[in-house]
Scaffold this motif. Structure first.
Motif, short mmCIF file in Angstrom:
data_model
loop_
_atom_site.label_atom_id
_atom_site.label_comp_id
_atom_site.label_asym_id
_atom_site.label_seq_id
_atom_site.Cartn_x
_atom_site.Cartn_y
_atom_site.Cartn_z
N THR A 512 -57.50 11.30 -18.49
CA THR A 512 -56.72 10.83 -19.64
C THR A 512 -57.14 11.52 -20.93
OG1 THR A 512 -58.31 9.03 -19.93
CG2 THR A 512 -56.35 8.56 -18.60
N GLY A 513 -58.19 12.34 -20.89
CA GLY A 513 -58.63 13.04 -22.09
C GLY A 513 -57.84 14.31 -22.32
N GLU A 514 -57.82 14.73 -23.57
CA GLU A 514 -57.12 15.96 -23.94
C GLU A 514 -57.77 17.16 -23.27
OE1 GLU A 514 -57.55 18.49 -27.82
OE2 GLU A 514 -56.14 16.86 -28.22
N VAL A 515 -56.93 18.08 -22.75
CA VAL A 515 -57.41 19.31 -22.14
C VAL A 515 -56.76 20.48 -22.86
CG1 VAL A 515 -57.50 20.73 -20.06
CG2 VAL A 515 -57.76 18.25 -19.88
N THR A 516 -57.61 21.35 -23.43
CA THR A 516 -57.12 22.58 -24.05
C THR A 516 -57.36 23.72 -23.09
OG1 THR A 516 -57.62 21.76 -26.28
CG2 THR A 516 -57.36 24.14 -26.01
N LEU A 517 -56.29 24.41 -22.72
CA LEU A 517 -56.40 25.54 -21.81
C LEU A 517 -56.18 26.83 -22.59
CD1 LEU A 517 -54.40 24.30 -18.67
CD2 LEU A 517 -56.87 24.32 -19.01
N GLU A 518 -57.16 27.72 -22.56
CA GLU A 518 -57.02 29.03 -23.16
C GLU A 518 -57.22 30.08 -22.08
OE1 GLU A 518 -59.06 29.73 -26.84
OE2 GLU A 518 -59.21 27.59 -27.28
N GLY A 519 -56.41 31.15 -22.17
CA GLY A 519 -56.45 32.15 -21.12
C GLY A 519 -55.27 31.97 -20.17
N GLU A 520 -55.32 32.66 -19.05
CA GLU A 520 -54.19 32.67 -18.12
C GLU A 520 -54.47 31.80 -16.89
OE1 GLU A 520 -52.39 36.44 -17.29
OE2 GLU A 520 -53.17 37.36 -19.13
N TYR A 521 -53.43 31.06 -16.46
CA TYR A 521 -53.54 30.15 -15.32
C TYR A 521 -52.28 30.30 -14.47
CZ TYR A 521 -57.17 28.28 -18.30
OH TYR A 521 -58.28 28.16 -19.09
N ARG A 522 -52.46 30.24 -13.15
CA ARG A 522 -51.31 30.45 -12.26
C ARG A 522 -50.40 29.23 -12.26
NH1 ARG A 522 -49.29 30.05 -7.09
NH2 ARG A 522 -50.76 28.38 -6.64
N GLU A 523 -51.01 28.06 -12.03
CA GLU A 523 -50.20 26.85 -11.94
C GLU A 523 -50.99 25.67 -12.50
OE1 GLU A 523 -47.67 25.93 -8.34
OE2 GLU A 523 -49.19 24.35 -8.12
N VAL A 524 -50.35 24.85 -13.33
CA VAL A 524 -50.98 23.67 -13.91
C VAL A 524 -50.15 22.45 -13.52
CG1 VAL A 524 -51.65 22.48 -16.03
CG2 VAL A 524 -51.94 24.97 -15.84
N THR A 525 -50.81 21.46 -12.89
CA THR A 525 -50.15 20.24 -12.45
C THR A 525 -50.67 19.06 -13.25
OG1 THR A 525 -49.94 21.13 -10.20
CG2 THR A 525 -49.67 18.74 -10.47
N LEU A 526 -49.75 18.25 -13.82
CA LEU A 526 -50.12 17.13 -14.67
C LEU A 526 -49.91 15.82 -13.93
CD1 LEU A 526 -48.33 18.37 -17.92
CD2 LEU A 526 -50.67 18.79 -17.21
N PHE A 527 -50.96 14.97 -13.91
CA PHE A 527 -50.87 13.66 -13.30
C PHE A 527 -50.64 12.61 -14.39
CE2 PHE A 527 -52.61 16.17 -9.99
CZ PHE A 527 -52.38 15.51 -8.80
N GLN A 528 -50.51 11.36 -13.97
CA GLN A 528 -50.23 10.26 -14.88
C GLN A 528 -51.22 10.25 -16.06
OE1 GLN A 528 -47.79 7.82 -14.33
NE2 GLN A 528 -48.26 6.79 -16.26
N GLY A 529 -50.68 10.25 -17.28
CA GLY A 529 -51.50 10.15 -18.48
C GLY A 529 -52.16 11.44 -18.92
N ALA A 530 -51.83 12.55 -18.29
CA ALA A 530 -52.46 13.83 -18.63
C ALA A 530 -52.06 14.27 -20.03
CB ALA A 530 -52.08 14.89 -17.61
N HIS A 531 -53.00 14.93 -20.71
CA HIS A 531 -52.79 15.38 -22.09
C HIS A 531 -53.16 16.86 -22.15
CE1 HIS A 531 -53.83 14.77 -26.65
NE2 HIS A 531 -53.05 15.83 -26.44
N LEU A 532 -52.16 17.71 -22.32
CA LEU A 532 -52.38 19.15 -22.38
C LEU A 532 -52.19 19.63 -23.82
CD1 LEU A 532 -52.85 21.91 -21.07
CD2 LEU A 532 -50.40 22.01 -20.55
N ASN A 533 -53.21 20.30 -24.34
CA ASN A 533 -53.16 20.84 -25.70
C ASN A 533 -52.99 22.36 -25.62
OD1 ASN A 533 -53.50 20.64 -28.63
ND2 ASN A 533 -55.44 21.71 -28.28
N PHE A 534 -51.96 22.87 -26.32
CA PHE A 534 -51.65 24.29 -26.26
C PHE A 534 -52.32 25.05 -27.40
CE2 PHE A 534 -48.37 22.54 -23.64
CZ PHE A 534 -48.05 23.53 -22.73
N LYS A 535 -52.71 26.28 -27.11
CA LYS A 535 -53.18 27.24 -28.09
C LYS A 535 -52.34 28.50 -27.99
CE LYS A 535 -56.97 25.37 -29.96
NZ LYS A 535 -57.21 25.25 -31.42
N GLY A 536 -52.46 29.36 -28.98
CA GLY A 536 -51.70 30.60 -28.93
C GLY A 536 -52.09 31.47 -27.75
#
Length: 678
Positions: A512-536
């Motif tokens: 349930t915590g915020e996740v900041t992803l930087e860099g390249e990822y093939r596939e991202v799957t979000l479950f209930q309550g997921a929080h994805l933070n975007f960067k440039g």
């Protein structure tokens, strides 16, 4: 005054050892009743090695009766153990290599001494559990010692030819002479006094037996004294400490302490030199010291009347220097000529290795098996552990290695350096852990705290990789491979930076915590309550939700980044016009040089392993924005990528600096570990 033709006037008293005036109390019970141990023990030099120096000690125990012959190491596992006393409480250590018995002797050799954290306590003991050796062994046998008793002594380290380079590389690289501690042993035997009468105590010229009294004054720790006379076992003595003087006393009849010859002046008598060997023991049965002496008299000519000083002798040994029994540094002994002269004159050459030597092994250690790995992890002085081969973790609790302090674990390559089993980094507290050139044949859990950092460089995990905490300081991935991807189960914010543009990971966000992803990822799957933070710098191939999860069940924040395929049904955040994005990076390894070279020669920087490496390499407006060193420093990077730092301290240290540079609408902030070496 002269007396002629009286041979008995040559009777002489000769006295060994006495530290002061002794009041003799004629008491039949003057000897203490001691609780003698059914054994004695001593530490002896061996061919074993510590920090590449030979001469590490082995423990030799001599029992009053025979024990079962053979190698008892496996048979007596758990019955013969070593304990370190930490705040008075015993803690078992896996440092016994072998325990071999022959006749009435048991020899114990040791291992893993480089990994012992002696800062927790210098007091140790070997314990043989009750009933282990004999059916009538009714108590544990305990053999106390200090840690330096196991290590190569002064002679093995500093007084053996051919050790110059080893001293420089293995001691002085990490220690100045002021840092090398010397444990000067107590001499224990303080004075010897002998009284010798050639014809007894009568004035008659007879063939009365010669009578000799011997007093040996000792340190209070000596409670038992064994005496051998001229190699004849029938004259051996086994003495208890007395109450009427500070040591031991014995008598001997028939010693021919003088040889008389005729001369122009008449009959002249000199010392004959019959030898006594003394061995002092403490209450635990440990041999403290050995000394040998010969009863002596002052020569007298026929017709003279001897004075007391001619039959009482107490100049066998010098009064021990006050330094004995104390800790000194190598610097003290080097700088104080009087001290070094006293120490090496009064201490027999055969006991130079009784001078204990303790020094730091530095902050980097190599391990070759699981025991050493666990001990090194428990030693806070080691900051980097080099893994020299594969480690089977399946014998640990839950088949899991838990690393719960800041540390770097460095292998030589994933094929040769494998952890077979599961690894947990942290227990939720804030730590910084780095794995480099490793393979984990099992599962990896990262729980380094909300302000902690994990750096996984050229590391492969064959099982699952689960991240429960990491904080804004980030989880950094360089050449990291995990076929099952990353599972984020965090409750508080976590930042993941993947600098590998080839190995694009799959990520599952189930916390349930915020996740900041930087860099390249093939596939991202979000479950209930997921929080994805975007960067440039966020680049995702496929973004989707888990089955049953609606767009309203997930949260997007931040701005920028790119997603090739968005299957979530939720609109992605966009970049605000003119917004400056801050990209935080960690330089992958420490930069090392001495203070002088840092300011004059610099150190070459390589940004090719960092995310957006081409962009970072093009930045020319770098500025210093963070400095952990106590002194003010100046930083510049020249046109070919050399980093220069002025104002660094001269002493050895590793601290972080932070540099910042901007290009277009991005600011790159890089944390760099800087090491100043001597």
């Amino acid at each position: 005054m002269k007396k002629k033709n009286r041979l008995n006037i040559f009777s002489v008293f000769a006295v060994i050892v006495a530290i002061g005036l002794v009041t003799f109390v004629f008491n039949a019970k003057a000897a203490l009743t001691s609780d003698r141990k059914p054994y004695e023990y001593d530490f002896k030099e061996s061919a074993s090695v510590y920090n590449s120096f030979t001469g590490a000690k082995e423990l030799e125990i001599t029992f009053d009766k025979n024990i079962a012959d053979g190698d008892l190491t496996t048979q007596y596992a758990g019955k013969i153990d070593v304990f370190q006393l930490v705040d008075g409480a015993p803690q078992s250590l896996p440092i016994i290599r072998t325990a071999v018995a022959s006749g009435n002797k048991l020899t114990i050799t040791f291992k893993n001494l480089e990994y012992v954290d002696y800062s927790k306590g210098m007091q140790f003991k070997v314990v043989i559990s009750r009933g282990a050796l004999y059916f009538d062994q009714l108590t544990d046998y305990e053999f106390p010692f200090e840690f330096h008793d196991l290590l190569p002594g002064f002679k093995s380290v500093f007084a053996t030819p051919g050790k110059t380079e080893l001293i420089n590389t293995n001691i002085f690289k990490n220690n100045a002479p002021r840092d090398v501690i010397l444990y000067l042993p107590k001499l224990h035997i303080n004075k010897i006094e002998t009284i010798h009468r050639r014809n007894g105590v009568t004035e008659e010229e007879t063939n009365n037996p010669a009578l000799t009294n011997i007093d040996v004054l000792t340190d209070p720790a000596a409670t038992r004294l064994k005496v051998k006379f001229d190699g004849s076992s029938q004259h051996d003595r086994d003495l208890d400490r007395r109450t009427d003087l500070q040591g031991f006393s014995m008598g001997q009849a028939g010693i021919d302490a003088m040889i008389c010859t005729d001369s122009k002046e008449g009959k002249v008598c000199n010392s004959a030199g019959r030898e006594f060997a003394l061995s002092a023991f403490d209450q635990f049965g440990r041999k403290l010291t050995e000394r040998s002496f010969k009863v002596k008299v002052k020569p007298t000519a026929e017709g003279s009347t001897p004075s007391k000083n001619e039959f009482t002798m107490n100049d066998y040994i010098k009064t021990p220097d006050k330094a004995f029994g104390q800790q000194k540094t190598l610097y003290d002994v080097m700088s104080d000529a009087k001290l070094s002269k006293s120490v090496f004159e009064q201490l027999p050459v055969s006991e130079y290795n009784k001078i204990g030597v303790i020094y730091s092994l530095g902050d980097t250690i190599s391990v070759y098996n699981e025991e050493q790995l666990i001990m090194a992890l428990e030693h806070p002085g080691f900051k980097t552990i080099k893994i020299e081969g594969s480690m089977d973790l399946n014998g640990l609790p839950n088949d899991t290695l838990t690393i719960d302090r800041s540390i770097t674990l460095e292998g030589k390559g994933q094929v040769a350096n494998t952890f077979i089993g599961n690894v947990v980094l942290g227990k939720g507290q804030d730590i910084e852990v780095r794995l480099r050139n490793m393979k984990i044949d099992g599962n990896l859990t990262v729980d380094v705290g909300d302000n902690g950092t994990a750096i996984l460089e050229d590391t492969t995990v064959t099982g699952t990789t689960t991240i429960t905490s990491g904080g804004s300081n980030s989880i950094y991935l360089y050449g990291f491979t995990s076929p099952y991807g990353l599972a984020l189960e965090n409750r508080n914010p976590v930042r993941i930076v993947n600098s590998d543009t080839v190995k694009k990971l799959d990520v599952q966000l189930s916390g349930t915590g915020e996740v900041t992803l930087e860099g390249e990822y093939r596939e991202v799957t979000l479950f209930q309550g997921a929080h994805l933070n975007f960067k440039g710098t966020t680049k995702i191939g496929v973004l989707k939700t888990a089955p049953g999860v609606a767009a309203t069940d997930i949260i997007f924040t931040g701005s920028g980044g790119s997603v090739e395929i968005n299957e979530t049904g939720k609109e992605l955040p966009s970049s605000a016009p003119g917004e400056m994005e801050v990209v935080e990076l960690l330089y992958p390894s420490a930069l090392i040089s001495n203070a002088s070279d840092w300011s004059t020669l610099g150190v070459q920087l390589y940004f090719d392993t960092l995310m957006d490496s081409a962009t970072v390499s093009s930045i020319t407006n770098w500025q210093l924005v963070g400095n952990e060193f106590a002194s003010e420093i100046n930083v510049r990077i020249d046109t070919i990528g050399n980093l220069f730092i002025e104002g660094l301290p001269l002493e050895e240290a590793t601290k972080n600096i932070v540099i910042e540079g901007s290009v277009a609408n991005k600011t790159y902030r890089i944390t760099m570990p800087i090491t100043v070496e001597n």
